[in-house]
Design a protein around this motif. Structure first.
Motif, PDB file in Angstrom:
ATOM      1  N   GLY A 100      -2.127   4.218   8.235  1.00  0.00           N
ATOM      2  CA  GLY A 100      -2.254   3.672   9.598  1.00  0.00           C
ATOM      3  C   GLY A 100      -3.714   3.553   9.938  1.00  0.00           C
ATOM      4  O   GLY A 100      -4.284   2.462   9.866  1.00  0.00           O
ATOM      5  N   PRO A 101      -4.395   4.673  10.254  1.00  0.00           N
ATOM      6  CA  PRO A 101      -5.844   4.597  10.449  1.00  0.00           C
ATOM      7  C   PRO A 101      -6.525   4.288   9.122  1.00  0.00           C
ATOM      8  O   PRO A 101      -5.980   4.538   8.044  1.00  0.00           O
ATOM      9  CB  PRO A 101      -6.211   6.002  10.935  1.00  0.00           C
ATOM     10  CG  PRO A 101      -4.937   6.579  11.425  1.00  0.00           C
ATOM     11  CD  PRO A 101      -3.863   5.984  10.577  1.00  0.00           C
ATOM     12  N   GLY A 102      -7.723   3.738   9.204  1.00  0.00           N
ATOM     13  CA  GLY A 102      -8.450   3.440   7.983  1.00  0.00           C
ATOM     14  C   GLY A 102      -9.921   3.295   8.278  1.00  0.00           C
ATOM     15  O   GLY A 102     -10.405   3.637   9.346  1.00  0.00           O
ATOM     16  N   ARG A 103     -10.640   2.753   7.319  1.00  0.00           N
ATOM     17  CA  ARG A 103     -12.075   2.545   7.488  1.00  0.00           C
ATOM     18  C   ARG A 103     -12.429   1.154   6.987  1.00  0.00           C
ATOM     19  O   ARG A 103     -11.867   0.663   6.012  1.00  0.00           O
ATOM     20  CB  ARG A 103     -12.871   3.604   6.745  1.00  0.00           C
ATOM     21  CG  ARG A 103     -12.379   3.857   5.337  1.00  0.00           C
ATOM     22  CD  ARG A 103     -13.134   4.957   4.650  1.00  0.00           C
ATOM     23  NE  ARG A 103     -12.475   5.362   3.417  1.00  0.00           N
ATOM     24  CZ  ARG A 103     -13.051   6.068   2.470  1.00  0.00           C
ATOM     25  NH1 ARG A 103     -14.297   6.443   2.586  1.00  0.00           N
ATOM     26  NH2 ARG A 103     -12.392   6.414   1.379  1.00  0.00           N
ATOM     27  N   GLY A 104     -13.329   0.508   7.688  1.00  0.00           N
ATOM     28  CA  GLY A 104     -13.765  -0.813   7.284  1.00  0.00           C
ATOM     29  C   GLY A 104     -14.787  -0.734   6.173  1.00  0.00           C
ATOM     30  O   GLY A 104     -15.155   0.350   5.715  1.00  0.00           O
ATOM     31  N   PRO A 105     -15.281  -1.896   5.704  1.00  0.00           N
ATOM     32  CA  PRO A 105     -16.263  -1.926   4.609  1.00  0.00           C
ATOM     33  C   PRO A 105     -17.522  -1.112   4.899  1.00  0.00           C
ATOM     34  O   PRO A 105     -18.147  -0.581   3.990  1.00  0.00           O
ATOM     35  CB  PRO A 105     -16.579  -3.417   4.472  1.00  0.00           C
ATOM     36  CG  PRO A 105     -15.366  -4.108   5.011  1.00  0.00           C
ATOM     37  CD  PRO A 105     -14.867  -3.245   6.125  1.00  0.00           C
ATOM     38  N   LEU A 118      -0.983  -2.199   5.065  1.00  0.00           N
ATOM     39  CA  LEU A 118      -0.404  -0.893   4.733  1.00  0.00           C
ATOM     40  C   LEU A 118      -0.186  -0.724   3.231  1.00  0.00           C
ATOM     41  O   LEU A 118      -0.334   0.376   2.697  1.00  0.00           O
ATOM     42  CB  LEU A 118       0.904  -0.682   5.490  1.00  0.00           C
ATOM     43  CG  LEU A 118       0.751  -0.420   6.995  1.00  0.00           C
ATOM     44  CD1 LEU A 118       2.103  -0.396   7.675  1.00  0.00           C
ATOM     45  CD2 LEU A 118       0.001   0.896   7.232  1.00  0.00           C
ATOM     46  N   ARG A 119       0.201  -1.810   2.534  1.00  0.00           N
ATOM     47  CA  ARG A 119       0.384  -1.676   1.086  1.00  0.00           C
ATOM     48  C   ARG A 119      -0.921  -1.245   0.416  1.00  0.00           C
ATOM     49  O   ARG A 119      -0.910  -0.378  -0.475  1.00  0.00           O
ATOM     50  CB  ARG A 119       0.882  -2.984   0.469  1.00  0.00           C
ATOM     51  CG  ARG A 119       1.154  -2.833  -1.033  1.00  0.00           C
ATOM     52  CD  ARG A 119       1.595  -4.102  -1.714  1.00  0.00           C
ATOM     53  NE  ARG A 119       1.878  -3.818  -3.116  1.00  0.00           N
ATOM     54  CZ  ARG A 119       3.083  -3.691  -3.642  1.00  0.00           C
ATOM     55  NH1 ARG A 119       4.162  -3.843  -2.885  1.00  0.00           N
ATOM     56  NH2 ARG A 119       3.247  -3.431  -4.926  1.00  0.00           N
ATOM     57  N   GLY A 120      -2.047  -1.810   0.847  1.00  0.00           N
ATOM     58  CA  GLY A 120      -3.330  -1.410   0.288  1.00  0.00           C
ATOM     59  C   GLY A 120      -3.621   0.060   0.539  1.00  0.00           C
ATOM     60  O   GLY A 120      -4.165   0.752  -0.333  1.00  0.00           O
ATOM     61  N   GLN A 121      -3.265   0.558   1.713  1.00  0.00           N
ATOM     62  CA  GLN A 121      -3.480   1.970   2.013  1.00  0.00           C
ATOM     63  C   GLN A 121      -2.589   2.857   1.143  1.00  0.00           C
ATOM     64  O   GLN A 121      -3.023   3.915   0.668  1.00  0.00           O
ATOM     65  CB  GLN A 121      -3.230   2.240   3.495  1.00  0.00           C
ATOM     66  CG  GLN A 121      -4.278   1.627   4.406  1.00  0.00           C
ATOM     67  CD  GLN A 121      -4.184   2.159   5.823  1.00  0.00           C
ATOM     68  OE1 GLN A 121      -3.217   2.823   6.203  1.00  0.00           O
ATOM     69  NE2 GLN A 121      -5.191   1.859   6.629  1.00  0.00           N
ATOM     70  N   VAL A 122      -1.340   2.441   0.945  1.00  0.00           N
ATOM     71  CA  VAL A 122      -0.439   3.194   0.067  1.00  0.00           C
ATOM     72  C   VAL A 122      -1.001   3.216  -1.352  1.00  0.00           C
ATOM     73  O   VAL A 122      -1.045   4.268  -2.011  1.00  0.00           O
ATOM     74  CB  VAL A 122       0.972   2.586   0.100  1.00  0.00           C
ATOM     75  CG1 VAL A 122       1.833   3.136  -1.041  1.00  0.00           C
ATOM     76  CG2 VAL A 122       1.645   2.873   1.441  1.00  0.00           C
TER      77      VAL A 122
END
Length: 305
Positions: A100-105, A118-122
């Protein structure tokens, strides 16, 4: 209570779907850093000490570890530490992660991923942990907007075999009902503890009635929240100190024991980078509070409402 000899199984067990775990687990949020900050502002922890704490946790019977790819400091990530310390993983070890939460470049925090992200985070969690599937993935929610589209995206990944079970974090009962209409939910993670969010009491009971684990975060930090538990945090909580003195334990152990006494479906995931604190936290799973103890602590909890 002799902390050194107590195994996490003393806390009892619960099943996250078909995965049986001891109710006293370990939260990895604070493992990559020292102090309260997360991300780029954090001060990185000592790698060897963190790895040692994780291995000691498993030796003490902890078989439920809560983590996330966004638990990181400039030089450490919780997932990398878990992989380094514990791979190849024991068959009974359950690793729960969050997306859910993440970080940008640039490393800036983003409040939540889109369904397409979300698939990329998984996959990031899979890669960091060195797994071909994730045991449990919680959708961390920010705000009160619908979770249907995002939870649906995770349900698709579950059908594809990348995720075994799904959960939710930082949610309302309405979110839970919405998600359960899409796919089974095995756990809910919300802020909760003695004097912390007593408005959650009914939701805790509702989860138990539904057979869903309730997993409090910040349950031992009190008002300290991200800063973690402090030795002086309970200096003004005479009720907690009274119970602690009666049992010869610390206020933190009392907080953990109270949490576990809220129902057989309530789990605990205290985190620490200190091996002595780890041993004490695990030992809290064996602390049995009396009816008088619970009444005293419940009075403190209720006053926060």
């Amino acid at each position: 209570m002799t902390s050194q000899t107590i195994h996490a199984s003393a806390s009892g067990t619960w099943k996250l779907g078909d995965l049986e775990i001891n109710r006293l687990g370990f939260g990895a949020m604070r493992l990559p850093q020292t102090g309260a900050a997360l991300g780029r502002e954090a001060v990185s922890s000592d790698r060897g000490r963190a790895v040692g704490v994780l291995r000691r946790a498993v030796e003490l019977g902890v078989n439920h570890i809560d983590t996330a790819a966004f638990y990181f400091s400039p030089l450490r990530s919780a997932n990398e530490l878990i992989n380094r310390a514990l791979a190849p993983y024991a068959d009974d070890l359950v690793i729960t992660t969050k997306v859910g939460p993440g970080r940008g470049p640039s490393g800036d925090w983003l409040p939540h991923a889109t369904p397409g992200q979300l698939r990329g985070q998984v996959e990031e969690n899979l890669r960091q942990l060195g797994r071909d599937h994730l045991d449990v993935v919680n959708l961390r929610v920010v705000g009160t907007d619908s979770v249907a589209e995002r939870f649906g995206a995770l349900a698709d990944l579950r059908e594809a075999g990348l995720i075994r079970h799904l959960g939710l974090s930082n949610i309302t009962p309405e979110h839970l009902a919405e998600a359960r209409a899409i796919a089974p939910v095995v756990c809910v993670q919300n802020m909760y503890g003695i004097g912390v969010r007593p408005d959650q009491d009914a939701f805790v009971r509702e989860c138990g009635e539904l057979g869903i684990a309730f997993v409090p975060f910040y349950s031992i930090a009190g008002t300290g929240r991200e800063g973690g538990a402090r030795q002086d945090a309970d200096a003004g909580s005479e009720e907690i100190l009274t119970v602690a003195r009666a049992h010869g334990v610390s206020p933190t152990q009392v907080r953990l024991a109270w949490t576990l006494h809220q129902g057989p479906h309530v789990l605990a995931i205290p985190g620490t980078g200190d091996p002595d604190h780890l041993t004490a936290n695990v030992a809290a799973g064996a602390l049995r509070l009396t009816g008088e103890d619970l009444a005293l602590l419940d009075s403190l909890h209720g006053r926060a409402a």
